[in-house]
Design a protein around this motif. Structure first.
Motif, PDB file in Angstrom:
ATOM      1  N   ALA A  92       0.726  -1.161   0.005  1.00  0.00           N
ATOM      2  CA  ALA A  92      -0.083  -0.062   0.024  1.00  0.00           C
ATOM      3  C   ALA A  92       0.847   1.135   0.196  1.00  0.00           C
ATOM      4  CB  ALA A  92      -0.922  -0.150   1.336  1.00  0.00           C
ATOM      5  N   THR A  93       2.092   1.085   0.869  1.00  0.00           N
ATOM      6  CA  THR A  93       2.840   2.093   0.776  1.00  0.00           C
ATOM      7  C   THR A  93       3.405   2.762  -0.608  1.00  0.00           C
ATOM      8  OG1 THR A  93       3.403   2.083   2.901  1.00  0.00           O
ATOM      9  CG2 THR A  93       5.080   3.263   1.898  1.00  0.00           C
ATOM     10  N   THR A  94       3.919   1.645  -1.390  1.00  0.00           N
ATOM     11  CA  THR A  94       4.621   1.975  -2.597  1.00  0.00           C
ATOM     12  C   THR A  94       3.491   2.336  -3.572  1.00  0.00           C
ATOM     13  OG1 THR A  94       4.306  -0.566  -3.148  1.00  0.00           O
ATOM     14  CG2 THR A  94       6.358   0.062  -2.382  1.00  0.00           C
ATOM     15  N   LYS A  95       2.323   1.967  -3.566  1.00  0.00           N
ATOM     16  CA  LYS A  95       1.324   2.309  -4.198  1.00  0.00           C
ATOM     17  C   LYS A  95       0.987   3.711  -4.058  1.00  0.00           C
ATOM     18  CE  LYS A  95      -0.930  -2.061  -5.506  1.00  0.00           C
ATOM     19  NZ  LYS A  95      -2.103  -2.698  -5.543  1.00  0.00           N
ATOM     20  N   SER A  96       0.660   4.045  -2.823  1.00  0.00           N
ATOM     21  CA  SER A  96       0.563   5.465  -2.319  1.00  0.00           C
ATOM     22  C   SER A  96       1.453   6.560  -2.648  1.00  0.00           C
ATOM     23  CB  SER A  96       0.151   5.489  -0.858  1.00  0.00           C
ATOM     24  OG  SER A  96      -1.128   4.643  -0.477  1.00  0.00           O
ATOM     25  N   VAL A  97       2.768   6.267  -2.657  1.00  0.00           N
ATOM     26  CA  VAL A  97       3.819   7.084  -2.915  1.00  0.00           C
ATOM     27  C   VAL A  97       3.975   7.356  -4.332  1.00  0.00           C
ATOM     28  CG1 VAL A  97       6.398   6.996  -3.208  1.00  0.00           C
ATOM     29  CG2 VAL A  97       5.476   6.439  -0.722  1.00  0.00           C
ATOM     30  N   ARG A  98       3.437   6.326  -5.175  1.00  0.00           N
ATOM     31  CA  ARG A  98       3.220   6.602  -6.608  1.00  0.00           C
ATOM     32  C   ARG A  98       2.235   7.740  -6.597  1.00  0.00           C
ATOM     33  NH1 ARG A  98       2.339   1.900  -8.088  1.00  0.00           N
ATOM     34  NH2 ARG A  98       4.634   1.362  -7.841  1.00  0.00           N
ATOM     35  N   ASP A  99       1.220   7.468  -6.271  1.00  0.00           N
ATOM     36  CA  ASP A  99       0.166   8.425  -6.484  1.00  0.00           C
ATOM     37  C   ASP A  99       0.466   9.856  -5.902  1.00  0.00           C
ATOM     38  OD1 ASP A  99      -2.313   7.197  -7.819  1.00  0.00           O
ATOM     39  OD2 ASP A  99      -1.997   5.776  -6.080  1.00  0.00           O
ATOM     40  N   LEU A 100       1.276  10.072  -4.751  1.00  0.00           N
ATOM     41  CA  LEU A 100       1.694  11.157  -4.240  1.00  0.00           C
ATOM     42  C   LEU A 100       2.593  11.987  -5.261  1.00  0.00           C
ATOM     43  CD1 LEU A 100       2.256  10.423  -0.650  1.00  0.00           C
ATOM     44  CD2 LEU A 100       0.372  11.986  -1.222  1.00  0.00           C
ATOM     45  N   GLU A 101       3.619  11.181  -5.624  1.00  0.00           N
ATOM     46  CA  GLU A 101       4.125  11.631  -6.720  1.00  0.00           C
ATOM     47  C   GLU A 101       3.542  12.367  -7.845  1.00  0.00           C
ATOM     48  OE1 GLU A 101       6.596  12.169 -10.362  1.00  0.00           O
ATOM     49  OE2 GLU A 101       5.375  10.597 -10.025  1.00  0.00           O
ATOM     50  N   ARG A 102       2.497  11.467  -8.410  1.00  0.00           N
ATOM     51  CA  ARG A 102       1.657  12.014  -9.569  1.00  0.00           C
ATOM     52  C   ARG A 102       0.896  13.202  -9.169  1.00  0.00           C
ATOM     53  NH1 ARG A 102       0.271   5.893 -11.815  1.00  0.00           N
ATOM     54  NH2 ARG A 102       2.395   5.489 -12.583  1.00  0.00           N
ATOM     55  N   ILE A 103       0.416  13.191  -7.991  1.00  0.00           N
ATOM     56  CA  ILE A 103      -0.183  14.386  -7.537  1.00  0.00           C
ATOM     57  C   ILE A 103       0.816  15.875  -7.531  1.00  0.00           C
ATOM     58  CG2 ILE A 103      -1.261  15.700  -5.497  1.00  0.00           C
ATOM     59  CD1 ILE A 103      -2.325  13.004  -4.720  1.00  0.00           C
ATOM     60  N   GLY A 104       1.864  15.412  -7.097  1.00  0.00           N
ATOM     61  CA  GLY A 104       2.988  16.579  -7.495  1.00  0.00           C
ATOM     62  C   GLY A 104       2.931  16.959  -8.908  1.00  0.00           C
ATOM     63  N   ASP A 105       3.093  15.991  -9.652  1.00  0.00           N
ATOM     64  CA  ASP A 105       3.219  16.298 -11.181  1.00  0.00           C
ATOM     65  C   ASP A 105       2.111  17.144 -11.694  1.00  0.00           C
ATOM     66  OD1 ASP A 105       5.693  14.927 -11.177  1.00  0.00           O
ATOM     67  OD2 ASP A 105       4.967  13.146 -12.103  1.00  0.00           O
ATOM     68  N   GLU A 106       0.896  16.777 -11.282  1.00  0.00           N
ATOM     69  CA  GLU A 106      -0.368  17.467 -11.722  1.00  0.00           C
ATOM     70  C   GLU A 106      -0.508  18.693 -11.141  1.00  0.00           C
ATOM     71  OE1 GLU A 106      -2.150  16.268 -13.966  1.00  0.00           O
ATOM     72  OE2 GLU A 106      -1.896  13.999 -13.955  1.00  0.00           O
ATOM     73  N   ALA A 107       0.075  19.020  -9.916  1.00  0.00           N
ATOM     74  CA  ALA A 107       0.165  20.379  -9.463  1.00  0.00           C
ATOM     75  C   ALA A 107       1.099  21.280 -10.118  1.00  0.00           C
ATOM     76  CB  ALA A 107       0.516  20.224  -7.827  1.00  0.00           C
TER      77      ALA A 107
END
Length: 237
Positions: A92-107
């Motif tokens: 779950a952590t590795t998946k969540s970290v990937r989503d957080l990185e993509r949130i940063g990219d979108e911002a």
């Protein structure tokens, strides 16, 4: 009894410390992407394109943290060979970290669109509704990070309902932009910048929901991806 035995449910105290460190780093990463989105909305609100440089700097920090956390998770898998709940946490952590990185990219993408629009003296009308959408996405991101920090599955479901509202607001923004382009074709370029920015904000909401699904998987051991909210409610009842 040796103090290294049965601390926090593990034989090794060091294992608990490693898991706590990963959890802290994920929350730190979440704080950084939250700052990215905050600064992006500030730039939109104040008309200050210069602050976008700070957003790009934050994105580099987010990317570095993603790599550090991935490496730590890989080391734990190799050394500890976790099972059950611990294994779910790593996944779950590795998946969540990937989503957080993509949130940063979108911002960052939203910030670039805003800067491009400012540089081209875009009409204020083109931005109508974008800031409101961004504020709702910001609330969802904050709620998602709190859900992860507290591992609250019920709040995860509440966040999913908030995302449905964001999707509806995004659709309204698009309709207004299309109408704006029809009435004033000279401003199509500006409107398209705003439309892509709105799309990125909507995608941030989607990544938030991915993290909420990861929380449910971690806590309950249930994979709720591709399930609608009513089905998830039934599974958690």
């Amino acid at each position: 009894m040796n103090e290294e035995v049965m601390i926090g449910g593990h034989i090794s105290r060091q294992f608990d410390l490693e898991l706590d460190e990963i959890r802290s780093r994920v929350l730190k990463m979440g704080g950084l992407v939250e700052s990215q989105l905050d600064k992006t909305l500030e730039a939109l609100r104040d008309g200050d394109a210069e602050s976008i440089i700070d957003i790009e700097k934050l994105d580099r920090k987010v990317n570095a943290l993603e790599m550090e956390i991935d490496e730590e998770c890989t080391q734990i898998l190799a050394k500890r060979q976790p099972a059950a709940g611990d294994l779910r946490m790593i996944i779950a952590t590795t998946k969540s970290v990937r989503d957080l990185e993509r949130i940063g990219d979108e911002a960052e993408r939203v910030a670039r669109m805003i800067r491009h629009a400012f540089d081209n003296d875009a009409s204020v009308k083109a931005f109508k509704g974008l800031l409101s959408l961004g504020e709702h996405v910001k609330e969802l991101l904050n709620a998602t990070l709190n859900t992860y920090a507290r591992m609250q599955t019920r709040n995860a479901v509440k966040n999913m309902r908030k995302d449905q509202e964001i999707d509806e607001e995004y659709s309204r923004v698009v309709v207004r932009l299309v109408d704006y382009m029809k009435k004033d074709p000279d401003n199509i370029s500006d409107a398209l910048d705003v439309m892509w920015a709105a799309r990125s904000l909507e995608r941030i909401g989607d990544h938030c929901i991915n993290i909420c699904e990861n929380v449910i998987y971690l806590v309950e051991g249930q994979d709720v991806r591709h399930s609608d909210i009513e089905e998830i409610d039934e599974q958690l009842a």
